[in-house]
Design a protein around this motif. Sequence first.
Motif, PDB file in Angstrom:
ATOM      1  N   ALA A  11       0.832  -1.205   0.000  1.00 23.07           N
ATOM      2  CA  ALA A  11       0.000   0.000   0.000  1.00 23.07           C
ATOM      3  C   ALA A  11       0.870   1.260   0.000  1.00 23.07           C
ATOM      4  CB  ALA A  11      -0.924  -0.002   1.209  1.00 23.07           C
ATOM      5  N   GLN A  12       1.945   1.225   0.762  1.00 21.32           N
ATOM      6  CA  GLN A  12       2.855   2.369   0.812  1.00 21.32           C
ATOM      7  C   GLN A  12       3.564   2.560  -0.522  1.00 21.32           C
ATOM      8  OE1 GLN A  12       5.031   1.127   4.275  1.00 21.32           O
ATOM      9  NE2 GLN A  12       3.395   1.761   5.657  1.00 21.32           N
ATOM     10  N   ASP A  17       4.379   5.461  -5.634  1.00 20.78           N
ATOM     11  CA  ASP A  17       4.322   5.398  -7.099  1.00 20.78           C
ATOM     12  C   ASP A  17       3.333   6.403  -7.680  1.00 20.78           C
ATOM     13  OD1 ASP A  17       6.194   3.364  -6.973  1.00 20.78           O
ATOM     14  OD2 ASP A  17       4.755   1.757  -7.430  1.00 20.78           O
ATOM     15  N   SER A  18       2.269   6.698  -6.936  1.00 16.67           N
ATOM     16  CA  SER A  18       1.236   7.621  -7.412  1.00 16.67           C
ATOM     17  C   SER A  18       1.373   9.026  -6.832  1.00 16.67           C
ATOM     18  CB  SER A  18      -0.152   7.066  -7.066  1.00 16.67           C
ATOM     19  OG  SER A  18      -0.370   5.848  -7.729  1.00 16.67           O
ATOM     20  N   SER A  19       2.430   9.246  -6.060  1.00 15.08           N
ATOM     21  CA  SER A  19       2.692  10.545  -5.412  1.00 15.08           C
ATOM     22  C   SER A  19       1.555  10.984  -4.497  1.00 15.08           C
ATOM     23  CB  SER A  19       2.973  11.627  -6.466  1.00 15.08           C
ATOM     24  OG  SER A  19       4.108  11.297  -7.219  1.00 15.08           O
ATOM     25  N   PHE A  20       0.944  10.024  -3.794  1.00 11.96           N
ATOM     26  CA  PHE A  20      -0.072  10.366  -2.817  1.00 11.96           C
ATOM     27  C   PHE A  20       0.627  10.862  -1.556  1.00 11.96           C
ATOM     28  CE2 PHE A  20      -2.765   6.713  -4.714  1.00 11.96           C
ATOM     29  CZ  PHE A  20      -3.284   7.546  -5.691  1.00 11.96           C
ATOM     30  N   PRO A  21       0.102  11.880  -0.889  1.00 13.10           N
ATOM     31  CA  PRO A  21       0.767  12.413   0.305  1.00 13.10           C
ATOM     32  C   PRO A  21       0.518  11.602   1.569  1.00 13.10           C
ATOM     33  CG  PRO A  21      -1.209  13.674  -0.150  1.00 13.10           C
ATOM     34  CD  PRO A  21      -1.043  12.688  -1.291  1.00 13.10           C
ATOM     35  N   TYR A  22      -0.415  10.673   1.530  1.00 10.63           N
ATOM     36  CA  TYR A  22      -0.762   9.881   2.708  1.00 10.63           C
ATOM     37  C   TYR A  22      -0.020   8.546   2.701  1.00 10.63           C
ATOM     38  CZ  TYR A  22      -4.271   8.772  -0.878  1.00 10.63           C
ATOM     39  OH  TYR A  22      -4.900   8.467  -2.055  1.00 10.63           O
ATOM     40  N   ALA A 106      -8.253  11.166   2.970  1.00  9.17           N
ATOM     41  CA  ALA A 106      -6.919  10.730   3.409  1.00  9.17           C
ATOM     42  C   ALA A 106      -5.925  11.887   3.339  1.00  9.17           C
ATOM     43  CB  ALA A 106      -6.448   9.544   2.574  1.00  9.17           C
ATOM     44  N   VAL A 107      -6.056  12.737   2.336  1.00  5.96           N
ATOM     45  CA  VAL A 107      -5.187  13.922   2.235  1.00  5.96           C
ATOM     46  C   VAL A 107      -5.406  14.828   3.442  1.00  5.96           C
ATOM     47  CG1 VAL A 107      -4.724  16.045   0.923  1.00  5.96           C
ATOM     48  CG2 VAL A 107      -4.979  13.864  -0.284  1.00  5.96           C
TER      49      VAL A 107
END
Length: 149
Positions: A11-12, A17-22, A106-107
């Motif tokens: 998940a991390q 890979d998707s540049s999610f901040p969470y 989540a952000v």
Amino acid sequence: MSNLDAILQLAQKRAIDSSFPYAGALTPRETFELLQKNPEVMLVDVRTQAELELVGRVPNAMSIEWATYPGMVKNQDFAQQLADNVDIKLTVIFMCRTGGRSHNAAVVAEQLGFDKAYNMLEGFEGEANELKQRTLINGWKHAGLPWTN
């Protein structure tokens, strides 16, 4: 390494890979496994009350609306309701219909200091097919995971 650790690492990696901040992005099956095996995991459903009543809900999930029905007006109190009702130390997974509102939640959680905030990809109903039907491609319901109406 335990299976739960492997799920969280995957998940991390998705988040990186998707540049999610969470912290990460989970599938419905991964979410279910974490919920079953770790009492320090909480599922927060950010769909509207109308969606919960008309489409279904996941047992034991907490509900904090991201937006309200009708009109999908953003819940201006979302951040405060999250802070007031969810322990910042928990692993918190956000779910909506398809994964968009839960991404936004989540952000916000990450901005509030929740360092274990995750988005559940696919959502409760999943993607729509060419006929605009949901639950046939992916999502919590499609995976056959527990829900009530």
